[in-house]
Design an enzyme around this catalytic site. Sequence first.
Site, PDB file in Angstrom:
ATOM      1  N   GLY A 102       0.796  -1.216   0.000  1.00 20.41           N
ATOM      2  CA  GLY A 102       0.000   0.000   0.000  1.00 20.41           C
ATOM      3  C   GLY A 102       0.827   1.263   0.000  1.00 20.41           C
ATOM      4  N   ASP A 127      -7.315  -0.979   2.746  1.00 20.11           N
ATOM      5  CA  ASP A 127      -7.889   0.347   2.954  1.00 20.11           C
ATOM      6  C   ASP A 127      -8.352   1.011   1.659  1.00 20.11           C
ATOM      7  OD1 ASP A 127      -7.592   0.291   5.689  1.00 20.11           O
ATOM      8  OD2 ASP A 127      -5.612   1.225   5.657  1.00 20.11           O
ATOM      9  N   ARG A 243     -24.262  -2.486  22.236  1.00 21.60           N
ATOM     10  CA  ARG A 243     -23.052  -3.288  22.316  1.00 21.60           C
ATOM     11  C   ARG A 243     -22.094  -2.870  21.209  1.00 21.60           C
ATOM     12  NH1 ARG A 243     -25.051  -4.148  26.423  1.00 21.60           N
ATOM     13  NH2 ARG A 243     -25.549  -6.135  27.466  1.00 21.60           N
ATOM     14  N   VAL A 250      -9.336  -9.619  11.783  1.00 18.26           N
ATOM     15  CA  VAL A 250     -10.033 -10.681  11.065  1.00 18.26           C
ATOM     16  C   VAL A 250     -10.317 -10.265   9.622  1.00 18.26           C
ATOM     17  CG1 VAL A 250     -12.372  -9.924  11.687  1.00 18.26           C
ATOM     18  CG2 VAL A 250     -11.941 -12.340  11.209  1.00 18.26           C
TER      19      VAL A 250
END
Length: 319
Positions: A102, A127, A243, A250
């Site tokens: 990147g 990204d 929550r 991951v």
Amino acid sequence: MKRIGLLTSGGDASGMNAAIRAIARTAASMGVEAIGFERGYDGLVSNTWIELNARSVSGILELGGTMLKSARSELFRTEEGRKQAAFVVQENQLDGMVIIGGNGSQTGGYLLGQLGVPVVGVASTIDNDLYGFDYTIGFDTAVNIAIDAIDRIRDVAESHDRVFVVEVMGRDNGSIALEAALATGADIVLTPELPFSIPKLITRLHDDVMAHKKHHIIVMAEGAGHAEELSHYINANLPVECRATVLGYVQRGGSPTRFDRILASTSGEAAVVALSEGHSAVIAGTRDGHIVLQETLEAVNRRNLLKPELVELLKRISI
């Protein structure tokens, strides 16, 4: 062109192995030897490499991560380290380098090129922040992982009438958050690029609760804030149970999607061809459905913005 080197650097992205495979096999088809430096620029500086050929890269297309390993090299950041890397290239009689990575990795490739080493990059980062490309290797896989996780979280949200704040990767670019939110029908998306107000967010949630909508999904890019902090704030200011879920690393692992496998293969092949044609200080990637060569300096110095058509779509359907 008789011999080239390649390396993977920075954050790993699903599809890097597919790019390695394409580079090695394209080189072999042209009668060019390829070697792969291990652990990014650290391996280049220390002259640690393995031979890559059509057989040695067999069976890696579907694997996540990178067989060459990756690292962020502090030594290469120094002028002394870069000079040593250029010496290693010369010592191994390499006609050029292919850099898979990147923004930071391609910046390093450009600096290496300033020392006389022909360098062509392959755009690879989850990204999706390299300017001039529609998508970079690993982005599609990362988004699909986020989509799967959000779909599962929605089941829990609906079962318990809860609000969930799901934090996805994206420090400076909210592309993962935006596309994952659109694909899952999330109620709210928060990214570094799109201005938002926490009080307005609370007001909207309050109005929805009063209208008997009890479950919500908020997708937040890590560069827009912290899911845990927002969750605590919502719990303190609304009569709901909120929550937080942080997907974290991951999103970087797992078998690459069809899109990333093909993108990596076509970009890797294009990088080798570009080197053979004398190109340098360019990065191979996709734009408007075609493989292109983007100037490295422009790719790393300009900001890749969220796709405006997706932002407008979000505004229209997120009600």
